[in-house]
Design an enzyme around this catalytic site. Structure first.
Site, PDB file in Angstrom:
ATOM      1  N   GLU A   1       0.832  -1.206   0.000  1.00 37.18           N
ATOM      2  CA  GLU A   1       0.000   0.000   0.000  1.00 37.18           C
ATOM      3  C   GLU A   1       0.867   1.258   0.000  1.00 37.18           C
ATOM      4  OE1 GLU A   1      -0.961   1.982   3.378  1.00 37.18           O
ATOM      5  OE2 GLU A   1      -1.008   0.260   4.733  1.00 37.18           O
TER       6      GLU A   1
ATOM      7  N   LYS B   1      -4.880  -1.668  14.829  1.00 33.99           N
ATOM      8  CA  LYS B   1      -4.249  -0.786  15.815  1.00 33.99           C
ATOM      9  C   LYS B   1      -4.992  -0.885  17.144  1.00 33.99           C
ATOM     10  CE  LYS B   1      -2.439   2.335  12.299  1.00 33.99           C
ATOM     11  NZ  LYS B   1      -2.894   1.559  11.145  1.00 33.99           N
TER      12      LYS B   1
END
Length: 816
Positions: A56, A198
């Site tokens: 990405e 996260k």
């Protein structure tokens, strides 16, 4: 397209990988203005030659500042390449979605980090940014996990390595703040390797949401037994048991393989815990996260602004420790993703019965020439001048033993189909053919293939040539052999493979627009790319032919390519390399690891591949795109870090203050800005003579001069000698550089076909060198460039891949 019309063979696009959605196949056209897949990625996917890993770009545009993001991008791509894979960095540049971004494209994208016009691209944003790009508003953007998955899937990539995943935000029961990454995993069949989500997100609800979406979630156990936690990004454990666990990359690949075999439409999440030495203790990070979330709430940072705010605050509160952990985990994920992709490719090859004995990731070129005989052909005899004896010792029939030849060319022989668009009066588009329908055209069939074109050009120029290639036992193969005979070329070195092998004669189909410019091409060269039948007798053929020159094209897989080059060196031939395309050119360096160089004696510097004067390629003829690909590959593999490379570069005597002024004088400021002469110089330790084809700008000759070469002292050569050795080298005398501008640049109406132009240039060049050697000693390369340019000019104006007018050109040259 005028820039590609003079002496450049032009890139040959390869078959697009199969798209999962038939409606999306049009996006894999090389001319699509919204979506572009690099040729290297296309070829790796189609030929299954190397695993492809998607990467990405939001981490570069919205995660790290410039130039730290450039360094990280280079690092991650290098990790994939060192692992034997092809990195497919995905992003949007100038409003065009790109899969497999080149080095310059990545630099441009990373340089736009933090700018207002640089967007974060998810699925919802793709049509917006690409549509505006087509309307003239060209934005750049980094793709999120979701955006990257969409584009990777369209290109046919199955494995994607990233840092962390988005998830369900805390308080999402009222805010509905749920990352698009999760819904994308529910509908796009791409395997994502990440370190979980996260840890400031709501991990329990994230796992629940993924389960609802039908996403398989597995965690690498990394040697742990019993219950294994789902990772929490900066920490290895989250306190939540992973839904499933796996032991290694082989199991991960098996799951992905089964997933696609079952045609499941959802994705897979392969959670890879952060390395233990970089992990932040949960007891430490949990308190910091709570503080960061409270500050975000107080500051009103919500929606797309929430995550960047919290990440910045966590970086501040951890004193930068979170950034170090972030870098460590994404590197670990890219390494593991590459290993998973390699194991997946093994399974796919086995299922499709693709030979794996010549995989590029298991081949290493030995130091030249001490281990050559034991590596290339341990059972073959020493070189001899008796062709029949050589044939007999290798088990060949004496009547079919190839006679001597000036030049041996090894590579692709193919049937070429050229489809020239011929629009009817009143057609919507009078230049370009239309997709998804039949187009009126003029279709011609000729014998082609890079090696064939080179051999034919050299033959027309009067050299004695042997072509080593293979055809299938089919109509196309029999027609090819018959055509070779009618053209006066020997066919004894053309292997006709039994029909039981399932191998087909190579074919190349070019679709051209009304101006004869290439729109799309499809190539099936698998008969060469997977050919093992030359393993036992390539050396015997070369010994029997006893050539002055051997020319090898990059259609061979890396193992066969290097074996041909080393075998040619063993019989005393000079070697030339034709790169073929940007994707295939790097096969010259593939399979080498900077950490696995062979141990050399004190008299020969250690190197990952043989360097001057022990090189295996004497001359190569890339175009500017292939030169850039070769340079990027060498740099990513660490070849510019070896002591042998530095020793050669230091011997060139270039000023420490830089050579920009001198290079601009010898070439042009535009070429220097493009980096063409600089890249050529840096590749010289591996290939000491490089002729870069530059379209209407001509041909740039860059070469090492050996110690004692007469050009170092000759007044006529002085303007082209850029540097002289000052180190006392026994091998390197200096650096010679000269730009040969074309005698004539053709306009659009004068070009008949660009096919075979670059091949003609190389064939004529080597034929000129052979004729020079037959006369007053050895003719220099610079003495033959003009002749090769004239030959290329004739082919530009011919409907044939190699113009028959070369016969008269060759006769005239030999009389001089």
């Amino acid at each position: 397209m005028a820039s590609m019309r003079c002496f450049g063979k032009g890139a040959r696009p390869w078959k697009s990988p199969p798209a999962f959605n038939p409606a999306c196949r049009r996006f894999l056209s090389s001319d699509n203005r919204f979506f572009k897949v690099s040729e290297e990625v296309r070829e790796a996917l189609h030929s299954k030659s190397r695993p492809v890993v998607a990467l990405e770009t939001t981490i570069y545009t919205h995660g790290f500042p410039y130039p730290d993001n450039v360094a990280l991008a280079s690092r991650l791509e290098s990790l994939v390449r060192v692992g034997g894979g092809v990195p497919a960095t995905i992003g949007v540049l100038d409003g065009v979605a790109r899969v497999g971004m080149g080095a310059e494209e990545i630099i441009r994208l990373t340089a736009s980090a933090g700018k207002k016009g640089t967007l974060k691209i998810s699925r919802r944003d793709l049509s917006y940014i690409c549509g505006l790009g087509a309307a003239g508003k060209k934005h750049n953007g980094g793709t999120t996990v979701a955006g990257t998955m969409v584009l990777a899937h369209l290109a046919g990539i199955k494995v994607f390595a990233t840092g962390g995943l988005g998830g369900v935000h805390r308080g999402a029961e009222s805010s509905m703040d749920i990352s698009a990454d999760l819904t994308e995993l529910g509908r796009t069949p791409v395997a994502v390797i990440s370190s979980g989500c996260k840890s400031f997100l709501d991990i329990p609800r994230t796992l629940e949401y993924l389960e609802t979406e039908g996403v398989g979630v597995v965690t690498f156990a990394d040697g742990r037994e019993g219950n294994v936690d789902f990772p929490a990004f900066w920490s290895r454990d989250s306190g939540l048991r992973s839904p499933m666990t796996i032991r290694n990359e082989q199991e991960a690949a098996a799951i992905i393989h089964a997933h696609h075999a079952l045609s499941l439409s959802s994705g897979l999440l392969l959670a890879n815990p952060i390395p233990a030495d970089a992990s932040v203790a949960r007891s430490e990070i949990d308190g910091i996260i709570e503080d960061a979330i409270q500050e975000a709430t107080s500051a009103g940072a919500s929606g797309k602004d929430n995550t960047p705010f919290i990440l910045a605050k966590i970086k501040e509160l951890t004193g930068g420790k979170s950034v170090i952990a972030n870098r460590a985990l994404i590197e670990a994920n890219v390494r593991r993703g590459t290993s998973v992709a390699k194991e997946l490719l093994k399974l796919e090859r086995m299922e499709q019965a693709v030979p794996v004995g010549t995989r590029s990731d298991t081949f290493t070129v030995p130091a030249w020439p001490s281990t050559l005989q034991s590596t290339v052909a341990p059972s073959l005899p020493e070189a001899t001048s008796n062709a029949a004896d050589v044939a007999a010792s290798a088990g060949l029939d004496k009547s079919t033993a190839p006679p001597k030849a000036d030049i041996v060319v090894a590579g692709a022989l193919a049937i070429d189909f050229s489809c020239d668009y011929a629009p009817l009066p009143g057609a919507i588009d009078q230049v370009a053919p239309q997709l998804h329908t039949s187009n009126p055209s003029i279709i011609t069939q000729t014998l082609g293939g890079v090696a064939h074109n080179i051999a034919k050009a050299a033959h027309y120029m009067g050299a004695s040539v042997r072509l080593c290639s293979a055809v299938g036992d089919d109509l196309s193969g029999r027609a090819a052999v018959a055509q070779l005979s009618s053209d006066g070329l020997q066919t004894s070195s053309i292997k006709v493979l039994d029909a039981s092998t399932g191998q087909r004669t190579a074919q190349y189909v070019a679709v051209n627009d009304a101006h004869k410019d290439l729109t799309l091409a499809m190539a099936d060269m698998s008969i060469i790319e997977q050919l093992d039948t030359w393993t036992s007798d390539r050396l015997s053929y070369l010994q029997a032919a006893s050539p002055q020159w051997a020319i090898v094209d990059a259609n061979w897989d890396p193992a066969n390519l290097h074996a041909w080059l080393m075998a040619a060196k063993s019989v005393g031939a000079q070697t030339a390399f034709e790169p073929v395309s940007t994707a295939k050119s790097i096969r010259l360096f593939q399979g080498h690891s900077p950490t696995s160089a062979p141990t050399s004696s004190k008299s020969r510097p250690t190197s990952t591949i043989p360097t001057f004067p022990n090189h295996i390629v004497d001359l190569m003829t890339p175009n500017n795109h292939e030169l850039h690909a070769l340079h990027t590959s060498a740099r990513s593999l660490g070849l510019f870090d070896s002591p042998a490379w530095w020793a050669t570069i230091d011997s060139l005597g270039l000023p420490s203050s830089g050579s920009r002024t001198a290079l601009s004088h010898l070439t042009s400021p535009a070429l220097v800005d493009e980096g063409i002469p600089q890249m050529s110089i840096q590749l010289l330790p591996f290939v000491p003579c490089i002729l870069t084809k530059l379209g209407p700008k001509g041909v740039l000759l860059t070469q090492l001069l050996p110690a004692g070469d007469e050009r170092l002292s000759g007044p006529g050569d002085a303007p082209y000698v850029l540097g002289r050795d000052r180190t006392g080298s026994e091998t390197v005398g200096g650096l010679y550089m000269r730009l040969f501008e074309p005698e004539e640049v053709l306009g659009p109406g004068e070009v008949v076909s660009v096919n075979g132009v670059g091949d003609t240039f190389l064939g004529a060049l080597v034929a000129g060198l052979v004729h020079g050697a037959e006369k007053k000693g050895s003719k220099r390369v610079e003495d033959c460039v003009g002749l090769a340019q004239r030959a290329a000019r004739l082919t530009l104006g011919s409907k044939e891949a190699v113009s028959p007018e070369l016969i008269q050109l060759g006769r005239s040259a030999r009389r001089m």
